[in-house]
Design a protein around this motif. Sequence first.
Motif, PDB file in Angstrom:
ATOM      1  N   LEU D 143      -7.644  42.662  45.529  1.00  0.00           N
ATOM      2  CA  LEU D 143      -7.817  44.399  45.343  1.00  0.00           C
ATOM      3  C   LEU D 143      -6.675  44.928  46.047  1.00  0.00           C
ATOM      4  CD1 LEU D 143     -11.803  44.705  45.483  1.00  0.00           C
ATOM      5  CD2 LEU D 143     -10.327  45.202  43.626  1.00  0.00           C
ATOM      6  N   ARG D 147      -3.794  47.191  44.462  1.00  0.00           N
ATOM      7  CA  ARG D 147      -3.995  48.577  44.609  1.00  0.00           C
ATOM      8  C   ARG D 147      -2.580  49.091  45.210  1.00  0.00           C
ATOM      9  NH1 ARG D 147      -9.678  48.248  46.704  1.00  0.00           N
ATOM     10  NH2 ARG D 147     -10.797  48.789  44.740  1.00  0.00           N
ATOM     11  N   PHE D 152      -4.072  48.102  39.827  1.00  0.00           N
ATOM     12  CA  PHE D 152      -5.486  48.422  39.932  1.00  0.00           C
ATOM     13  C   PHE D 152      -5.793  50.008  40.547  1.00  0.00           C
ATOM     14  CE2 PHE D 152      -6.470  43.658  41.133  1.00  0.00           C
ATOM     15  CZ  PHE D 152      -5.954  43.468  40.058  1.00  0.00           C
ATOM     16  N   SER D 154      -9.148  51.269  40.292  1.00  0.00           N
ATOM     17  CA  SER D 154     -10.560  51.355  40.316  1.00  0.00           C
ATOM     18  C   SER D 154     -10.989  51.200  41.947  1.00  0.00           C
ATOM     19  CB  SER D 154     -11.267  49.950  39.982  1.00  0.00           C
ATOM     20  OG  SER D 154     -12.724  49.944  40.305  1.00  0.00           O
ATOM     21  N   LEU D 161     -17.251  43.913  43.021  1.00  0.00           N
ATOM     22  CA  LEU D 161     -16.729  43.112  42.083  1.00  0.00           C
ATOM     23  C   LEU D 161     -17.174  41.807  41.722  1.00  0.00           C
ATOM     24  CD1 LEU D 161     -13.795  42.702  40.014  1.00  0.00           C
ATOM     25  CD2 LEU D 161     -12.608  42.353  42.210  1.00  0.00           C
ATOM     26  N   TYR D 207     -11.196  46.960  33.417  1.00  0.00           N
ATOM     27  CA  TYR D 207     -11.880  48.130  34.388  1.00  0.00           C
ATOM     28  C   TYR D 207     -10.981  48.091  35.695  1.00  0.00           C
ATOM     29  CZ  TYR D 207     -15.527  49.892  37.310  1.00  0.00           C
ATOM     30  OH  TYR D 207     -16.183  50.919  38.163  1.00  0.00           O
ATOM     31  N   LEU D 208     -10.571  47.276  36.182  1.00  0.00           N
ATOM     32  CA  LEU D 208      -9.896  47.295  37.472  1.00  0.00           C
ATOM     33  C   LEU D 208      -8.332  48.061  37.186  1.00  0.00           C
ATOM     34  CD1 LEU D 208     -10.235  44.280  39.871  1.00  0.00           C
ATOM     35  CD2 LEU D 208     -11.632  46.446  39.577  1.00  0.00           C
TER      36      LEU D 208
END
Lengths: 216, 216, 216, 216
Positions: D143, D147, D152, D154, D161, D207-208
Amino acid sequence: MPDPAVRKPDAEKTRQNILTVARAEFAEHGLSGARVDAIAARISTTKRMIYYYFGSKEGLYLAVLEQVYGGIRRLEQSLDLDRLSPVEALRRMIDFTFDYHEQNPDFVRLVSVENIHHGEHLKRSETLRNLNSTVIDSLRTILARGRAGGVFHSEIDAVDLHMMISAPCYYRVSNRYTFGTLFARDMSAPEVRERHKRMIADAIVGYLQGCATIAV
Amino acid sequence: MPDPAVRKPDAEKTRQNILTVARAEFAEHGLSGARVDAIAARISTTKRMIYYYFGSKEGLYLAVLEQVYGGIRRLEQSLDLDRLSPVEALRRMIDFTFDYHEQNPDFVRLVSVENIHHGEHLKRSETLRNLNSTVIDSLRTILARGRAGGVFHSEIDAVDLHMMISAPCYYRVSNRYTFGTLFARDMSAPEVRERHKRMIADAIVGYLQGCATIAV
Amino acid sequence: MPDPAVRKPDAEKTRQNILTVARAEFAEHGLSGARVDAIAARISTTKRMIYYYFGSKEGLYLAVLEQVYGGIRRLEQSLDLDRLSPVEALRRMIDFTFDYHEQNPDFVRLVSVENIHHGEHLKRSETLRNLNSTVIDSLRTILARGRAGGVFHSEIDAVDLHMMISAPCYYRVSNRYTFGTLFARDMSAPEVRERHKRMIADAIVGYLQGCATIAV
Amino acid sequence: MPDPAVRKPDAEKTRQNILTVARAEFAEHGLSGARVDAIAARISTTKRMIYYYFGSKEGLYLAVLEQVYGGIRRLEQSLDLDRLSPVEALRRMIDFTFDYHEQNPDFVRLVSVENIHHGEHLKRSETLRNLNSTVIDSLRTILARGRAGGVFHSEIDAVDLHMMISAPCYYRVSNRYTFGTLFARDMSAPEVRERHKRMIADAIVGYLQGCATIAV
DNA sequence: AATGAATGAGCTTTCATTCAT
DNA sequence: AATGAATGAAAGCTCATTCAT
């Protein structure tokens, strides 16, 4: 005015219905093995009626026993043996006994069941005690006539004679399963039945005619 | 379930103990009427052991049946009939059968019970099916010798003869309660017993010696 | 066994009473772990009634299963989704599914139990097989409308969509103990619940709206 | 000198043998439904050994649980995700999770069983509490990298997750019986499996990547 | 005359466990 | 390190019977 078409079966019919079903159940499974529920499932009214009419499982069993013993007694009385010769009368009695056991295995099974229970219901039932058997009287008469005529030499008494007649007739029905299995013999085959019938009659009549056993 | 072959002495003793008590219970009350609890209450171990050794009530019943049939078979084989004359051998066989039934009412009751259950346990038990009876062989030998010597004229076969012998011996024990009550006769009184023993032997020996029944 | 069609109010009440208690017990301990005695102890009638109405422990379990599945099916049918836009209808369906699982952990547990038993009771129950679900139809309608309107681009079928919705809603209840312990998360905390509800809806609605995953 | 041919299996081997058999039994029937006797019947030594090594049925169950959780944890650690791009790493993690559940239904069933028991064994086991999962760390890393790289969007946290990934992977195995029956879908058919695998990965990755849901 | 609902007592059987060696 | 024999406690279930109308 009640419509005859929807009138409920009367009390006696209901009673008989229960009795018939119960006889089959008790004969099939014995007193302990019989199930009140199983009887209830096969009657047209409800289980509650069994208690309504017979009070208890044992009461029902007793009623079955009384019905069944009544049946054979009634038939024995209609044999009309007096018009036959002693030997003929004896043969007729043996044949009747043989056929009755053969044709009424339920009776045989119920008697077995009652003996497993030490005959206590039979002993306690006034009805059954009053059902005084005519068999012994009939046999006594036959024996007396036969001895008077010189055809019977045996000193056997009527009750013992009844036992000698009943034993093989009963045994081949009561023990057909174990005997049949152990000795590989189909006890209900027609030719076996006829042979047995002849054999039993010959043995007993012969015995009464007094062929004393020769030197052992 | 323990392997019988490697069972310890104690285990075998426990097993036998259960078996003895169970035989009495099943003979007394039948298969359905017998109570596992009642058996347990009379042995030193607990009810649990019954299931440990015999798996189920039915398994225990089967074990009892096997033990009981094994008992009579073992005795039959030790009769040593070949050294006797055909008639003597036959009488000995009849006397043995008579005495065995008289002295082992439990055996008689258990056979009745098994017949109420259509002999299904006996039929299913390999042990019981393999317990091949020597009675028939013995009787066959006796018959052959008697016919060869001209003392037996009847054409009866060995299995039917066995039935003719067993029936009265069995009946007077199995049905002693109903018969005794209905005809007011104490079937276990010593004098009755001796009279019956003689009567049965005379009737059968006489029948085999071929006293043909004279004109009906 | 009483005929459901003519059951008296009291009988029905007793039945329902047993059913309610049984649902709790089966949900709590599973089919094997549930105790008939424990259920009986918590109702005003006796254990005997359980067998009177449901025949067996398994019969009772089946009745519970039928009741529980009936419950969710009835609610699903009252959602009235046709008046909403496809996306709104989808969200409503997801929210309903989420809330139902959250509020009915017993249902979730019973479904887990049934799956441990390979769904064999569900498979055998005619009642359950006839409880034809309207969820799939509802989802199919939503999908069709959404595609027609150009808002849904995914080619997912209704059954798979139902699985995608149910899975997270179910999992966070069914596995709350192991998941909660292993990852130190209180699955039933209100803020967690709301976050999950949003997350699940967003993920699924987003997926349907066809945000194709970009090059891996 | 002991003959190698008849040397008994060593302690560890015996332990493993019991454990393997027990895992199958507990997975198949649950904790309450599993039978110590059934396990005993399938192991090479005697039932007594179960108690010798594991103390109790629950002790054995715990050992199975520990073994089974150890298995997935070990594998998770060998995924070697750092060398992949965030999206690739995520996909790989999802695929692994999917495949592991698909290929280890026993694991899934045992987790269901443990949840029925409120996860109390897992909670009490020091071994299981020390089996600190690396999944969350791995996901957290993915994650963070995603990011940082802007792929990502989300704000989902690693534990949530993990839930979103596990839920569908778990559900389609845990609930295959009820779901399969109710919606007439064979969850283990190869084409279904592959479609699901793709669908789950697409939904989560999508979704992410932050396709925000557009106006409701 | 008839009955649907209910039941106490006791049945067979099962189960995880431990004793004795 | 290993085990055959034994078991207390409780489980699911059945049975003849009666209550209330």
